[in-house]
Design an enzyme around this catalytic site. Sequence first.
Site, short mmCIF file in Angstrom:
data_model
loop_
_atom_site.label_atom_id
_atom_site.label_comp_id
_atom_site.label_asym_id
_atom_site.label_seq_id
_atom_site.Cartn_x
_atom_site.Cartn_y
_atom_site.Cartn_z
N ASN A 59 0.83 -1.19 0.00
CA ASN A 59 0.00 0.00 0.00
C ASN A 59 0.87 1.25 0.00
OD1 ASN A 59 -2.45 -1.35 0.06
ND2 ASN A 59 -2.31 -1.62 2.26
N HIS A 72 -9.25 4.71 -18.89
CA HIS A 72 -8.58 4.65 -17.59
C HIS A 72 -8.14 6.04 -17.17
CE1 HIS A 72 -5.06 3.66 -14.82
NE2 HIS A 72 -6.16 3.34 -14.18
N HIS A 73 -8.55 6.45 -15.96
CA HIS A 73 -8.12 7.73 -15.38
C HIS A 73 -7.40 7.46 -14.07
CE1 HIS A 73 -11.68 10.06 -17.44
NE2 HIS A 73 -10.69 9.81 -18.28
N HIS A 89 -11.25 2.71 -8.38
CA HIS A 89 -10.28 2.01 -7.52
C HIS A 89 -9.75 2.99 -6.47
CE1 HIS A 89 -9.14 -1.88 -9.69
NE2 HIS A 89 -10.33 -1.52 -10.10
N GLU A 90 -9.42 2.44 -5.31
CA GLU A 90 -8.91 3.21 -4.16
C GLU A 90 -9.92 4.24 -3.65
OE1 GLU A 90 -6.63 3.36 -7.05
OE2 GLU A 90 -5.89 1.40 -6.41
N GLU A 119 -4.77 -7.94 -8.08
CA GLU A 119 -3.47 -7.33 -8.38
C GLU A 119 -2.45 -7.57 -7.27
OE1 GLU A 119 -5.53 -3.69 -8.97
OE2 GLU A 119 -4.26 -2.65 -7.56
C1 NOJ Z 1 -4.19 0.79 -8.77
C2 NOJ Z 1 -5.30 0.04 -9.37
O1 NOJ Z 1 -5.96 -0.72 -8.40
C3 NOJ Z 1 -4.71 -0.80 -10.49
O2 NOJ Z 1 -5.69 -1.69 -10.99
C4 NOJ Z 1 -4.18 0.12 -11.54
O3 NOJ Z 1 -3.64 -0.63 -12.58
C5 NOJ Z 1 -3.08 0.99 -10.93
N1 NOJ Z 1 -3.60 1.66 -9.78
C6 NOJ Z 1 -2.57 2.02 -11.88
O4 NOJ Z 1 -3.40 3.13 -11.92
CA CA Z 2 -5.68 -0.75 -5.92
#
Ligand code: NOJ
Ligand code: CA
Length: 692
Positions: free
Chosen positions: A185, A403-404, A473-474, A498
């Site tokens: 993390n 993707h952003h 995400h996040e 991941e």
């Molecule tokens: C974290 C995301 O969870 C992941 O899927 C992504 O590829 C990377 N960030 C890059 O932005």
């Molecule tokens: Ca992530």
Amino acid sequence: MPAMLLAACSNPDSKVASPDGAVKVEFKIADKGMPSYSVVYKADTIVRPSTLGFRLLDDSTLAENFEILGVDHSHHSSKWVPVWGENDTIADVYNAMTVKLQQRKSGFLMNVEFRVYNDGVGFRYVFPEQRTDSLYIAEELTQFAMAGDNTAWWIPGDYDTQEYEYTESHLSQIRAKNNSDQPGNVSATGFSPTGVQTSLLMRDANDHYINIHEAALIDYPAMHLDLNDTTMVFTSHLTPGIPAAKAEIKLPFSTPWRVVMVGSATDILATNIIYNLNEPCALEDVSWIHPTKYMGVWWEMITGKSQWSYTNAEDFDLATFDYSKVRPHGNHGANNENVRRYIDFAADNGFDQLLVEGWNIGWEDWFGKEKEYVFDFVTPYPDFDIKALNDYARSRGIKLMMHHETSGSPANYEAHMDTAYALMNEYGYDAVKSGYVGNILPKGDTHYSQRMVRHYLDAIKRAADHRIMVNGHEAVRPTGLARTYPNMVGNESAMGTEYRNMSVGHVTILPFTRLKGGPMDFTPGVFRMDIGSFVPGSTEHKKATVANQLGLYVTMYSPLQMAADLPEHYAEKPDAFEFIKEVPVDWSKSIYLEAEPGRYIVAARRDKHSENWYVGGVNAERPRTATVDLNFLDPERNYVATVYADTETANAYTNPESYTVYALNVNAGSKLNIPMATGGGFAISIKPVSNK
Ligand code: NOJ
Ligand code: CA
């Protein structure tokens, strides 16, 4: 009658039970005028008397000296139809009680609204319009007093990440085992040795499962729980941001719902209480929202086979950098040729979309630098022809997925958001995966603060204006808001695939916890477990069997499902890949057949658009034979089942890629016994062949 007089001379009925009578809530004014509640399930105490209230920034409290002005009771029963989901209709049946309170001296009005369902309780604070027009909340003081030293499945309380393994322990062991300093993390901020996140799953001494979470988190910071491990009382702990007050609210205001789910293990998996506590769909036209199965130019970057960036340049300013003057490093994943190869494979195999990460400039300038302005979300790298690739995808019958990566800089994203969404409209994208890696900027803010909670919802609403679906995400853990904004088709907000090294039990816990708030972009479907076999130098091994990876498409409900692995790895195992190709992502009915957190989960679901059923199982450490009773099938029909299972020697650690595929004739009287290996599982597709 004046309010004071009413309170003094009446004895209002402040008890409410669920429609089936199993869940009972009692509200009381405790010593010193403290509002309190308790919860009983089937005669067993689930929540002992627990106080309610707030501490304000000026150190005054809304926690004492309250009296009851009145209590309203009502019953509600309705059904609603989700845009996508585990079931085509959801029943919303509860008994409600609103306790109207007033604080002596200050005269402040505060109501506590309860909804009691057969499988849990939701309650929230409602501040009516009154003389005070704003509140500056330093802390919320909601208690959840547990009846004993429950077993819990928990992750550390953290203002910045949910990407943790779960620990199974008694409540009394949390302090000894709490470690928010886990690898992987980039941004993590623990706050207390006894702090944990919601949704928090527990099992009590009577074998009742209990889950504490929140619903409809809007305009308010996310709630953590801090345990007093002597008394076993959890108290709410709101996520701070930059302002001194954790929450600044304008009246009238209703807080998010505080939710206690209760029942058997499969009841917890099946309950819709979190969605039910959210408002109905706010979007008039939802015709553009659709469940989506996708592949991605992604796993190759995650595993280190290729890179998001285009060059190895360092120390540059994005605004003036000239990519044509720098030699590329030659390992950029999102290049025209590679993306076309993926488009062909995804289209040939019936996928809807292809995610491409690393398509836009700036990646060289990002990781670890904590700069406000890294990405503009609109400028492609020189080897990514955005128009030609979108045209090609469309000609092959699929779409690209945007993707952003916001680089943890919400202000930069907000400034560019409308242009970024407009670019998507121009080229025909209708879904975006967004991300918030790194510390939130400016420094001092956190991922789950009130300001960031506002940001995530703003991004979803603005996306809806552009008819765009969002997979964040996040972002903050979901709390059922997808009922209101169904373009919020996914979130990560937990440890996903991941993290290649996650333990085998993780996927047997997530559906009890993280998934209660909404679907997860877990990215299943890894077929090649030895990462070193295709990434020179990697020593990573994914701990799962192929059959386990297939089972996840059923056990982990999401309207957005990825096939995470590389095209060439699917081409190696075409018979297993068949399941991923055909498994639906939208359902008319779901049944959880057997489950124990940290051990196993078996679920069955009926396709929304056919009479086909799909069954999936996932298993943790101890090998287990699942018993699958097909009594949910139509008794008038015969079916053929295709079973994808672990072989006798399959094992997530030692023999992960060993699987078998076979067909069986089945009907509603069939019972299948399917062995699941360590870290294993199974998947079954069941299709009707004839009437009996
Ligand atoms: C974290 C995301 O969870 C992941 O899927 C992504 O590829 C990377 N960030 C890059 O932005
Ligand atoms: Ca992530």
